[in-house]
Design a protein around this motif. Structure first.
Motif, PDB file in Angstrom:
ATOM      1  N   ASN A  12      53.257  52.590  37.919  1.00 26.21           N
ATOM      2  CA  ASN A  12      54.637  52.615  38.434  1.00 26.21           C
ATOM      3  C   ASN A  12      55.690  52.503  37.343  1.00 26.21           C
ATOM      4  O   ASN A  12      56.883  52.409  37.632  1.00 26.21           O
ATOM      5  CB  ASN A  12      54.833  51.505  39.471  1.00 26.21           C
ATOM      6  CG  ASN A  12      54.264  51.886  40.828  1.00 26.21           C
ATOM      7  OD1 ASN A  12      53.961  53.055  41.077  1.00 26.21           O
ATOM      8  ND2 ASN A  12      54.110  50.912  41.706  1.00 26.21           N
ATOM      9  N   TYR A 174      47.009  54.870  51.033  1.00 26.63           N
ATOM     10  CA  TYR A 174      48.328  54.421  50.590  1.00 26.63           C
ATOM     11  C   TYR A 174      49.430  55.042  51.450  1.00 26.63           C
ATOM     12  O   TYR A 174      49.730  56.216  51.286  1.00 26.63           O
ATOM     13  CB  TYR A 174      48.549  54.816  49.133  1.00 26.63           C
ATOM     14  CG  TYR A 174      47.479  54.338  48.189  1.00 26.63           C
ATOM     15  CD1 TYR A 174      47.645  53.161  47.474  1.00 26.63           C
ATOM     16  CD2 TYR A 174      46.314  55.074  48.006  1.00 26.63           C
ATOM     17  CE1 TYR A 174      46.664  52.715  46.596  1.00 26.63           C
ATOM     18  CE2 TYR A 174      45.322  54.631  47.130  1.00 26.63           C
ATOM     19  CZ  TYR A 174      45.513  53.465  46.422  1.00 26.63           C
ATOM     20  OH  TYR A 174      44.536  53.025  45.557  1.00 26.63           O
ATOM     21  N   HIS A 202      46.890  47.475  50.200  1.00 26.59           N
ATOM     22  CA  HIS A 202      47.711  48.684  50.136  1.00 26.59           C
ATOM     23  C   HIS A 202      48.530  48.887  51.413  1.00 26.59           C
ATOM     24  O   HIS A 202      49.018  49.981  51.674  1.00 26.59           O
ATOM     25  CB  HIS A 202      46.829  49.918  49.882  1.00 26.59           C
ATOM     26  CG  HIS A 202      46.070  49.851  48.605  1.00 26.59           C
ATOM     27  ND1 HIS A 202      44.708  50.100  48.535  1.00 26.59           N
ATOM     28  CD2 HIS A 202      46.459  49.536  47.348  1.00 26.59           C
ATOM     29  CE1 HIS A 202      44.302  49.961  47.287  1.00 26.59           C
ATOM     30  NE2 HIS A 202      45.343  49.606  46.549  1.00 26.59           N
ATOM     31  N   LYS A 222      48.258  43.253  44.577  1.00 22.85           N
ATOM     32  CA  LYS A 222      49.247  44.003  45.361  1.00 22.85           C
ATOM     33  C   LYS A 222      50.110  44.852  44.436  1.00 22.85           C
ATOM     34  O   LYS A 222      50.626  44.373  43.430  1.00 22.85           O
ATOM     35  CB  LYS A 222      50.129  43.013  46.133  1.00 22.85           C
ATOM     36  CG  LYS A 222      51.189  43.653  47.014  1.00 22.85           C
ATOM     37  CD  LYS A 222      50.606  44.264  48.265  1.00 22.85           C
ATOM     38  CE  LYS A 222      51.719  44.732  49.213  1.00 22.85           C
ATOM     39  NZ  LYS A 222      51.201  45.353  50.437  1.00 22.85           N
ATOM     40  N   HIS A 223      50.261  46.130  44.789  1.00 21.54           N
ATOM     41  CA  HIS A 223      51.115  47.037  44.027  1.00 21.54           C
ATOM     42  C   HIS A 223      52.582  46.651  44.174  1.00 21.54           C
ATOM     43  O   HIS A 223      53.020  46.238  45.251  1.00 21.54           O
ATOM     44  CB  HIS A 223      50.941  48.468  44.527  1.00 21.54           C
ATOM     45  CG  HIS A 223      49.733  49.167  43.977  1.00 21.54           C
ATOM     46  ND1 HIS A 223      49.774  49.963  42.860  1.00 21.54           N
ATOM     47  CD2 HIS A 223      48.454  49.188  44.403  1.00 21.54           C
ATOM     48  CE1 HIS A 223      48.569  50.454  42.616  1.00 21.54           C
ATOM     49  NE2 HIS A 223      47.745  49.986  43.537  1.00 21.54           N
ATOM     50  N   THR A 225      56.764  47.742  42.512  1.00 21.45           N
ATOM     51  CA  THR A 225      57.574  48.715  41.795  1.00 21.45           C
ATOM     52  C   THR A 225      58.976  48.162  41.606  1.00 21.45           C
ATOM     53  O   THR A 225      59.353  47.182  42.265  1.00 21.45           O
ATOM     54  CB  THR A 225      57.637  50.046  42.573  1.00 21.45           C
ATOM     55  OG1 THR A 225      58.455  50.991  41.856  1.00 21.45           O
ATOM     56  CG2 THR A 225      58.244  49.855  43.952  1.00 21.45           C
ATOM     57  N   ARG A 228      61.214  51.555  45.359  1.00 19.34           N
ATOM     58  CA  ARG A 228      60.298  52.407  46.147  1.00 19.34           C
ATOM     59  C   ARG A 228      60.737  53.859  46.203  1.00 19.34           C
ATOM     60  O   ARG A 228      59.937  54.739  46.549  1.00 19.34           O
ATOM     61  CB  ARG A 228      60.178  51.865  47.573  1.00 19.34           C
ATOM     62  CG  ARG A 228      58.871  51.144  47.842  1.00 19.34           C
ATOM     63  CD  ARG A 228      58.610  50.956  49.304  1.00 19.34           C
ATOM     64  NE  ARG A 228      59.651  50.212  49.963  1.00 19.34           N
ATOM     65  CZ  ARG A 228      59.718  48.881  50.037  1.00 19.34           C
ATOM     66  NH1 ARG A 228      58.782  48.141  49.460  1.00 19.34           N
ATOM     67  NH2 ARG A 228      60.710  48.285  50.670  1.00 19.34           N
ATOM     68  N   ASP A 234      52.494  56.113  43.638  1.00 19.54           N
ATOM     69  CA  ASP A 234      52.227  54.794  44.231  1.00 19.54           C
ATOM     70  C   ASP A 234      53.464  54.007  44.645  1.00 19.54           C
ATOM     71  O   ASP A 234      53.344  52.932  45.238  1.00 19.54           O
ATOM     72  CB  ASP A 234      51.413  53.940  43.241  1.00 19.54           C
ATOM     73  CG  ASP A 234      50.039  54.530  42.966  1.00 19.54           C
ATOM     74  OD1 ASP A 234      49.533  55.275  43.821  1.00 19.54           O
ATOM     75  OD2 ASP A 234      49.480  54.252  41.884  1.00 19.54           O
ATOM     76  N   HIS A 235      54.654  54.507  44.333  1.00 18.84           N
ATOM     77  CA  HIS A 235      55.865  53.721  44.607  1.00 18.84           C
ATOM     78  C   HIS A 235      56.051  53.423  46.094  1.00 18.84           C
ATOM     79  O   HIS A 235      56.435  52.319  46.483  1.00 18.84           O
ATOM     80  CB  HIS A 235      57.102  54.440  44.071  1.00 18.84           C
ATOM     81  CG  HIS A 235      57.143  54.547  42.589  1.00 18.84           C
ATOM     82  ND1 HIS A 235      57.385  53.474  41.759  1.00 18.84           N
ATOM     83  CD2 HIS A 235      56.942  55.615  41.772  1.00 18.84           C
ATOM     84  CE1 HIS A 235      57.352  53.874  40.503  1.00 18.84           C
ATOM     85  NE2 HIS A 235      57.081  55.166  40.480  1.00 18.84           N
ATOM     86  N   SER A 238      54.347  50.359  47.538  1.00 18.04           N
ATOM     87  CA  SER A 238      54.476  49.189  46.675  1.00 18.04           C
ATOM     88  C   SER A 238      55.600  48.282  47.146  1.00 18.04           C
ATOM     89  O   SER A 238      56.533  48.716  47.823  1.00 18.04           O
ATOM     90  CB  SER A 238      54.763  49.630  45.226  1.00 18.04           C
ATOM     91  OG  SER A 238      53.721  50.434  44.721  1.00 18.04           O
TER      92      SER A 238
END
Length: 331
Positions: A12, A174, A202, A222-223, A225, A228, A234-235, A238
């Motif tokens: 990210n 995702y 996710h 946990k993702h 950013t 978003r 992946d943003h 996240s």
């Protein structure tokens, strides 16, 4: 043991080291234990024929291949040296998942404390052996896996000298729909393999990782950013900085609230026992020598007299003195 929270920066940073450093700042401010990136040489991980996942097509240009997309997100080894040093300066643990052998060798030179194996490599035998032979603790993600996949990977890691293995339940989508989370599988893994377990999340929001902690997770990944709305694969799935901080705070509260499991009055509530509980009290005026009966006794607050649990020990006794209505009974 405190829950180990990994703030997953992944890619990210969009290939920008300055964004990567801002992500480190955010993870530290949120109270995460570690920040994790992804280290790879694109051409050694993705073939030029590899298609992109559906979610990747949604969140990036549909004209580019997976290899072209990944290449834009690649950071050089020198940049990771810089990020590792920045993490040390900020006092947050640096982690990165290696996706190829050269990246494993490089990250090993940075003396990471532990290794994270991604879900996509749980069936990669040569990769598992190479990681295991480093002799460090391993965190193994299990997205897309059967119990047989996990059993084989754990056996390979153990047979080749791995340190302690923590297995993370995970769903590789995702964002993950709630009805595909299946948190109970985390407990199944723990019982089957007798290993520490955790959860790599996710889903949208923070409810599921918090629930995982309540169910016994020792690691949460946990993702997150900076925003978003940024372009990148992946943003969208996240957390933003304020959400990451809220998740970590909630996890810290829940891990304290789980407690020892021993049921006893808490120190904070002992002062309320006399106020909230009840005692045996005179329902009306009672004269000395009169027998206590269900007609002249009742139960009311406060609870600093004879407990109502002794009701039948009091019934039938003789009053040793006069009692006024609402007075605590003494025997």
């Amino acid at each position: 043991m405190n829950v180990y929270v990994i703030a997953e920066a992944g890619v990210n940073h969009n290939g920008d080291i300055n964004l990567a450093k801002k992500l480190i700042d955010v993870a530290k401010e949120a109270g995460a234990d570690a920040i994790k990136f992804q280290t790879f040489i694109s051409e050694k991980v993705v073939s030029r024929h590899a298609p992109k996942a559906e979610y990747q097509n949604k969140n990036t240009s549909t004209k580019e291949s997976q290899l072209e997309m990944v290449k834009k997100l690649e950071l050089s080894f020198d940049k990771f040296v810089e990020l590792s040093e920045y993490c040390r300066k900020k006092d947050i643990e640096f982690l990165s998942t290696a996706f190829d052998f050269d990246s494993i060798d490089f990250l090993n030179s940075l003396e990471m404390k532990r290794w994270k194996i991604p879900s996509g490599d749980i069936t990669n035998l040569p990769y598992l052996i190479k990681i295991a032979k480093l002799g460090k603790p391993v965190i193994l993600s299990t997205g897309m896996s059967t119990m047989e996949d996990i059993r084989a990977a754990v056996s390979i890691l153990k047979e080749n000298g791995s340190g302690e293995i923590t297995v993370l339940h995970c769903t590789t989508e995702y964002p993950t729909p709630y009805d595909d989370v299946n948190l109970k599988a985390m407990n199944t893994i723990q019982i089957e393999f007798d290993v520490p377990v955790g959860y790599s999340d996710h889903t949208l929001g923070i409810e599921v990782p918090i629930a995982a902690v309540a169910m016994g997770a020792t690691v949460i990944e946990k993702h997150f950013t900076l925003d978003r709305n940024m372009e990148g694969p992946d943003h969208k799935a996240s957390l933003e900085p304020n959400e990451l901080k809220a998740m970590v705070n909630a996890i810290r509260n829940v891990e304290v609230a789980i407690g020892s499991g021993e049921k006893k009055p808490a120190e904070s509530e002992k002062k309320n026992m006399a106020i909230a509980r009840k005692s045996i009290i005179a329902k009306r005026n009672i004269s000395k020598g009169e027998r206590f009966t269900e007609e002249n006794l009742t139960v009311k607050r406060p609870g600093n007299g004879i407990s109502p649990m002794k009701w039948f020990e009091v019934i039938g006794r003789v009053a040793l003195r006069d009692f006024e209505e609402d007075e605590l009974i003494e025997i």
